[in-house]
Structure formats: structure tokens, C-alpha cells
Design a protein around this motif. Structure first.
Motif, PDB file in Angstrom:
ATOM      1  N   ALA A   1       1.104  -1.252   0.018  1.00  5.13           N
ATOM      2  CA  ALA A   1      -0.090  -0.184  -0.501  1.00  5.13           C
ATOM      3  C   ALA A   1       0.623   1.427  -0.051  1.00  5.13           C
ATOM      4  O   ALA A   1       0.340   2.035  -0.328  1.00  5.13           O
ATOM      5  CB  ALA A   1      -0.937  -0.173   0.950  1.00  5.13           C
ATOM      6  N   SER A   2       1.705   1.612   0.493  1.00  3.14           N
ATOM      7  CA  SER A   2       2.906   2.605   0.858  1.00  3.14           C
ATOM      8  C   SER A   2       3.569   2.851  -0.641  1.00  3.14           C
ATOM      9  O   SER A   2       3.886   3.446  -1.135  1.00  3.14           O
ATOM     10  CB  SER A   2       4.109   2.404   1.820  1.00  3.14           C
ATOM     11  OG  SER A   2       3.548   2.282   3.469  1.00  3.14           O
ATOM     12  N   ALA A   3       3.761   1.503  -0.863  1.00  2.00           N
ATOM     13  CA  ALA A   3       4.643   1.617  -2.709  1.00  2.00           C
ATOM     14  C   ALA A   3       3.178   2.030  -3.330  1.00  2.00           C
ATOM     15  O   ALA A   3       3.522   2.908  -4.976  1.00  2.00           O
ATOM     16  CB  ALA A   3       4.986   0.400  -3.181  1.00  2.00           C
ATOM     17  N   LEU A   4       2.106   1.501  -3.389  1.00  2.00           N
ATOM     18  CA  LEU A   4       0.882   2.116  -4.458  1.00  2.00           C
ATOM     19  C   LEU A   4       1.140   4.608  -4.110  1.00  2.00           C
ATOM     20  O   LEU A   4       0.998   4.841  -5.050  1.00  2.00           O
ATOM     21  CB  LEU A   4      -0.339   1.557  -3.532  1.00  2.00           C
ATOM     22  CG  LEU A   4      -1.858   1.741  -4.976  1.00  2.00           C
ATOM     23  CD1 LEU A   4      -1.650   1.788  -6.495  1.00  2.00           C
ATOM     24  CD2 LEU A   4      -2.822   1.494  -3.785  1.00  2.00           C
ATOM     25  N   VAL A   5       1.257   4.167  -2.475  1.00  2.48           N
ATOM     26  CA  VAL A   5       1.424   5.758  -2.434  1.00  2.48           C
ATOM     27  C   VAL A   5       2.293   6.391  -3.066  1.00  2.48           C
ATOM     28  O   VAL A   5       2.101   7.346  -4.077  1.00  2.48           O
ATOM     29  CB  VAL A   5       1.069   6.345  -1.205  1.00  2.48           C
ATOM     30  CG1 VAL A   5       1.734   7.611  -0.762  1.00  2.48           C
ATOM     31  CG2 VAL A   5      -0.015   5.353  -0.128  1.00  2.48           C
ATOM     32  N   LEU A   6       3.579   5.476  -3.167  1.00  2.27           N
ATOM     33  CA  LEU A   6       4.634   5.806  -3.893  1.00  2.27           C
ATOM     34  C   LEU A   6       4.388   6.144  -5.152  1.00  2.27           C
ATOM     35  O   LEU A   6       4.842   7.276  -5.830  1.00  2.27           O
ATOM     36  CB  LEU A   6       5.883   5.193  -3.929  1.00  2.27           C
ATOM     37  CG  LEU A   6       7.678   5.921  -4.140  1.00  2.27           C
ATOM     38  CD1 LEU A   6       7.854   7.278  -3.724  1.00  2.27           C
ATOM     39  CD2 LEU A   6       8.152   4.718  -3.683  1.00  2.27           C
ATOM     40  N   THR A   7       3.601   5.204  -6.044  1.00  4.34           N
ATOM     41  CA  THR A   7       3.785   4.777  -7.106  1.00  4.34           C
ATOM     42  C   THR A   7       2.912   6.423  -7.958  1.00  4.34           C
ATOM     43  O   THR A   7       2.996   7.231  -8.764  1.00  4.34           O
ATOM     44  CB  THR A   7       2.853   4.058  -8.180  1.00  4.34           C
ATOM     45  OG1 THR A   7       4.570   3.216  -7.292  1.00  4.34           O
ATOM     46  CG2 THR A   7       2.574   3.099  -9.138  1.00  4.34           C
ATOM     47  N   ILE A   8       1.523   6.137  -7.034  1.00  2.00           N
ATOM     48  CA  ILE A   8       0.830   7.883  -6.922  1.00  2.00           C
ATOM     49  C   ILE A   8       1.088   9.201  -7.532  1.00  2.00           C
ATOM     50  O   ILE A   8       1.137   9.861  -8.120  1.00  2.00           O
ATOM     51  CB  ILE A   8      -0.432   7.491  -6.183  1.00  2.00           C
ATOM     52  CG1 ILE A   8      -1.171   6.594  -6.948  1.00  2.00           C
ATOM     53  CG2 ILE A   8      -1.449   8.801  -6.177  1.00  2.00           C
ATOM     54  CD1 ILE A   8      -2.406   6.297  -5.329  1.00  2.00           C
ATOM     55  N   ILE A   9       2.280   9.345  -5.613  1.00  2.00           N
ATOM     56  CA  ILE A   9       2.774  10.596  -6.935  1.00  2.00           C
ATOM     57  C   ILE A   9       3.421  11.154  -7.488  1.00  2.00           C
ATOM     58  O   ILE A   9       3.677  11.933  -8.259  1.00  2.00           O
ATOM     59  CB  ILE A   9       3.917  10.836  -4.617  1.00  2.00           C
ATOM     60  CG1 ILE A   9       3.145  10.460  -4.008  1.00  2.00           C
ATOM     61  CG2 ILE A   9       4.911  11.540  -4.631  1.00  2.00           C
ATOM     62  CD1 ILE A   9       3.732  10.862  -2.585  1.00  2.00           C
ATOM     63  N   VAL A  10       4.303   9.440  -7.822  1.00  2.00           N
ATOM     64  CA  VAL A  10       5.882  10.016  -9.316  1.00  2.00           C
ATOM     65  C   VAL A  10       4.642  10.150 -10.604  1.00  2.00           C
ATOM     66  O   VAL A  10       4.953  10.845 -11.014  1.00  2.00           O
ATOM     67  CB  VAL A  10       6.250   8.920  -9.006  1.00  2.00           C
ATOM     68  CG1 VAL A  10       7.023   9.180 -10.521  1.00  2.00           C
ATOM     69  CG2 VAL A  10       7.359   8.378  -8.138  1.00  2.00           C
TER      70      VAL A  10
END
Length: 279
Positions: free
Chosen positions: A251-260
Motif C-alpha cells: 500500500a505504501s508502494a502504491l502511494v509512492l507510485t501515485i505521487i510519482v
């Protein structure tokens, strides 16, 4: 024979494109499928409670803020340092200048150095000056990492500006400073792309901040505070034996992907807007 050769390279290009696009969708779909069930509002609006990495409640707001601080600070600092260098070698030096060639070669070499080396180098400097792991240390280490990326990207963009445009500026009596402004205006879309590439690399890198930025459950409040980052938070969560915590890592990786992704879309929108003034 020519048709066979053309067909061969066309098939090669299709295979390579399929591999790249397929890898992208495979990675994104894995993150979405594993991360979406654990994604909730608490994850992005709360800081970790005690024992968060052992299954307790909380979120990774501290890591999101820390990553944005480091990526924004290092990208801004790298832009301030690299822009004068690129303008100097493209406006004030000739194409055959040895200093320009050495500068480009140095950037290429630095570009290929692993990020762990920058982290170790930054850590050595911090020990020499008696500094502790902090937001400032992370910004300095990541700036070293993204500086060659920004220099080479902006340099390649400015080299594509027609030389005749600069010669016309000089022939009309413009000074080097005025000609530099023309070059800058023509290069704005490329400069935005360079900032985007640097920001994306800065926010996703782990090795350079592992020793220099530190980690904390709190949001950094000053340059001397330890700065948690999303990549390190993902690493710590994936290292946990608890399945619930591992799901939070995705889920944290998903947040990082959305930010990028959001930053990429924003930069492309700005780039298209400024491209209207490009000759």
C-alpha cells in the motif's frame, strides 16, 4: 534482402516495446492488487503508533512528508547548481572546448556511479563534520545523486536549440546574457523534464538516504531532524514476518507510485504549455 532486414528490425522493436510495456503493467498491477486491500485513509493521514512495524495501528504520513522534503530540496539544490554549469558550457564555451568535454565526461561518469556510493560518501562527510543523520544529510546526499542527471539532461536539451538562433541574437547586437535568456526560454520544457527525472529518482532512492537521512516515527521539523522516507518505510515493512505489515508495504508502494504519477502528469502539462513558445 532490404525487406527482410526491415522486417527483422521491426519485429525486434515490437518485441522490445512489448517487454517494456508488459513489465510496466506487471509491476503496477502487482502493487495495485497487493496494496489496494491494505490502503486506507489512516495510512496517509497518520504517523506510526508505537509498534507500527509489528502490526500496530498508524500510517506513513511521516515518511510521505520526509520523502517530499528530501526530493524537493535535492531537486531544487541540484537545479541551482547545475543550471549555471549547463549555461556556461553551452553559451560561453565553444563546441570544441576541452573544458566542456571534461565537464560532460565527468557528468557521465558520475551518472553511472551506484547510489550506495553517494550514500557512503555523504556519510563520510557527515562524520568528518560531526553531523548526525538528518534531513540536511539526506538532501545533500541525494543532491549528489541527481546532479549529473540534471546536468546531462539539460545539456542535451540545450544542444538541440538551433545554433542559428543564437547567432541571429548576436548579429542583432544582443549580449551573451540576453542570448542566455533566449536559450533558457527555448529550453524550459526540457528543464522541466530534467527536474521531473531528478525528482522521480530522488523520491524513490533508498541507498543514498539509508545512512544520511536516518529514520523516525515523527515528521521532520527542521534540517537537523531525522527524515523518514517512503522507500525505507517500505523496506522495513517488507522485512516484517507479519502478513498485515507486508500488505501495508505494498500500500505504501502504491502511494509512492501515485505521487510519482501525479508529478509526471503535472510536469508534462507544464512542459506542453511552455512548448507553445518554442521555435
Amino acid at each position: 534482402m532490404r525487406k527482410a532486414e526491415e522486417l527483422f528490425f521491426k519485429i525486434l522493436m515490437v518485441i522490445a516495446t512489448t517487454i517494456i510495456v508488459g513489465s510496466f503493467f506487471l509491476i503496477v498491477s502487482t502493487i495495485v492488487m497487493k496494496g489496494l486491500p491494505a490502503f486506507n485513509l489512516d495510512l496517509i493521514t497518520k504517523t506510526p503508533d508505537g509498534g507500527f512495524y509489528m502490526g500496530q495501528e498508524g500510517g506513513v504520513l511521516n515518511a510521505i512528508i520526509g520523502s517530499l522534503y528530501i526530493a524537493a530540496g535535492s531537486s531544487l539544490l541540484a537545479l541551482v547548481l547545475s543550471l549555471p554549469i549547463v549555461l556556461y558550457i553551452n553559451v560561453y564555451l565553444s563546441k570544441s572546448s576541452k573544458l566542456g568535454s571534461v565537464t560532460r565526461l565527468s557528468s557521465d561518469v558520475l551518472f553511472g556511479i551506484p547510489s550506495i556510493v553517494y550514500g557512503a560518501f555523504g556519510f563520510t562527510i557527515m562524520i568528518y563534520f560531526g553531523l548526525k543523520a538528518s534531513l540536511l544529510g539526506g538532501i545533500v546526499a541525494v543532491t549528489l545523486l541527481v546532479l549529473p542527471i540534471m546536468i546531462r539532461t539539460m545539456d542535451e536539451v540545450m544542444r538541440t536549440v538551433p545554433r542559428e538562433l543564437l547567432d541571429a541574437s548576436y548579429s542583432l547586437g544582443a549580449t551573451r546574457l540576453e542570448t542566455t535568456r533566449i536559450l533558457l526560454k527555448q529550453s524550459i520544457p526540457g528543464i522541466l523534464t530534467a527536474i521531473l527525472l531528478s525528482f522521480g529518482r530522488a523520491i524513490g532512492d533508498v541507498a543514498s538516504v539509508m545512512f544520511t537521512a536516518g529514520f523516525s516515527d515523527n515528521i521532520p521539523t527542521s534540517l537537523n531532524s531525522p527524515a523518514p522516507t517512503l522507500p525505507l518505510a517500505i523496506f522495513f515493512q517488507l522485512s516484517s514476518p507479519i502478513e498485515e505489515v507486508q500488505a501495508r508495504a505494498y500500500a505504501s508502494a502504491l502511494v509512492l507510485t501515485i505521487i510519482v504519477l501525479l508529478i509526471s502528469i503535472g510536469a508534462r502539462t507544464l512542459s506542453k504549455r511552455f512548448s507553445k513558445n518554442k521555435i
